[in-house]
Design an enzyme around this catalytic site. Sequence first.
Site: not given
Length: 392
Positions: A72, A201, A293, A297, A385
């Site tokens: 991704h 998200y 979460p 990580k 990220y």
Amino acid sequence: MRTQVGIVGAGPAGLMLAHLLHLQGIESVILETRGREYVEQRIRAGVLEQGTVDLLRDTGVGERMDRQGLVHEGIDLRFGGRSRRIDFNELTGKGVMVYGQHEVVKDLIAARLRDGGSILFDISETSVEGLESDRPTIRYRDARGEPAELVCDFIAGCDGFHGICRASIPDGVMSYYDRVYPFAWLGILAESKPVQEELIYANHERGFTLISLRSPTITRMYLQCDPEEDIAEWPDDRIWSEIAARLAGEDTPDLVPGPIISKGVTAMRSFVAEPMRFGTLFLAGDSAHIVPPTGAKGMNLAIADVRVLAGAFASFYRDGSRDGLDTYSDVCLNRIWKTQRFSWWMTSMLHRFEGTGPFEHRVQLAELDYVTSSRAASTTLAENYVGLPFGA
Ligand code: RFL
Ligand code: PHB
């Protein structure tokens, strides 16, 4: 029984540590309370940072991940009824890999067994002693219930948040930093075509939702819920319609409801134990720290810890140097705290906090707007990220 490094716990931390030690010619034994099937089926994390991917690949356990994992290059943040993309590749030149944690666990167990490694499953009554000596010992009952002991040079406490290693350190030695969030995640796995290739998200007045996936036919989704939520009150229809409500707006992603194959509620917590060492006991992974979460990580931090720990053991056995062992905790904690900050920040920006009013919600929307429109701010999110560099 005797070994060089006794490892408590066959999660990602313990398994990866044993694998890295093996590559350095260092012996270890892993002791695990659960059965092999249980740890290989336990559905948890799904996103691997670039550094985790590289380490798996470089140490010969990335072959199936490269075949089945999904690369991704960005995520969508959805708020105010619209999605905005953060392009990791453009901003950082890196990406992440979507590949289930239990698949990583399967690959590591297979490699360990192929290499003649020792993993003892289904043990019970684990305890550790002699932590301030050079013969620390792990006592346990083996799979048949017989008492046994493993005498080691060092013990690695890779036994997760509820394990016994951290709890065996005498009172007063450790400092704990803890934050419990007033919400949880209801997570599901469904036989349903993912609504899109990349993760979403979503911040919504009804609460946060995350749309993830495991394969082109399996969707993984989470809904912010109450920590005391009773799963029985969430029949499949209610889950699908709640997710749809939280995604509603412009270009609403097309949910394709299908059979839900697993459901679970995960508490949300930030936690750090310092230092990550007591005598000859070294803590790694969730036994030393927990992140909510939202930043994906936890598993990545566990792998990052054991990368440092394996290096420290390697230099000790190679040339007797204790420097790596002595700096282990500080080296890890430097990066862990930055990752704690990121996970806390993502959680704060995306969830609905009970008791806060419309002002706080508008501030969240402004922050999301800023993060997705300023190149500097998007880069901040993206570089965290995909994973901060080691030693930064
Ligand atoms: P684990 O995986 O908990 O493994 C610890 C192992 O120790 C065993 N054990 C014992 N063995 C012997 N004696 C004892 N007394 C023992 N007590 C316990 C346990 O049975 C277990 O096998 O810890 P480890 O290795 O530190 O790995 C940490 C990760 O599992 C965890 O951080 C992640 O799953 C967190 N997480 C995520 N991390 C990511 O990097 N990316 C993600 O996308 C992500 N998503 C998530 C997550 C965790 C979630 N849940 C369910 C907590 C999503 C969710 C929903
Ligand atoms: C998952 O796919 O399980 C997942 C993805 C991203 C997260 C947490 C979990 O932030």
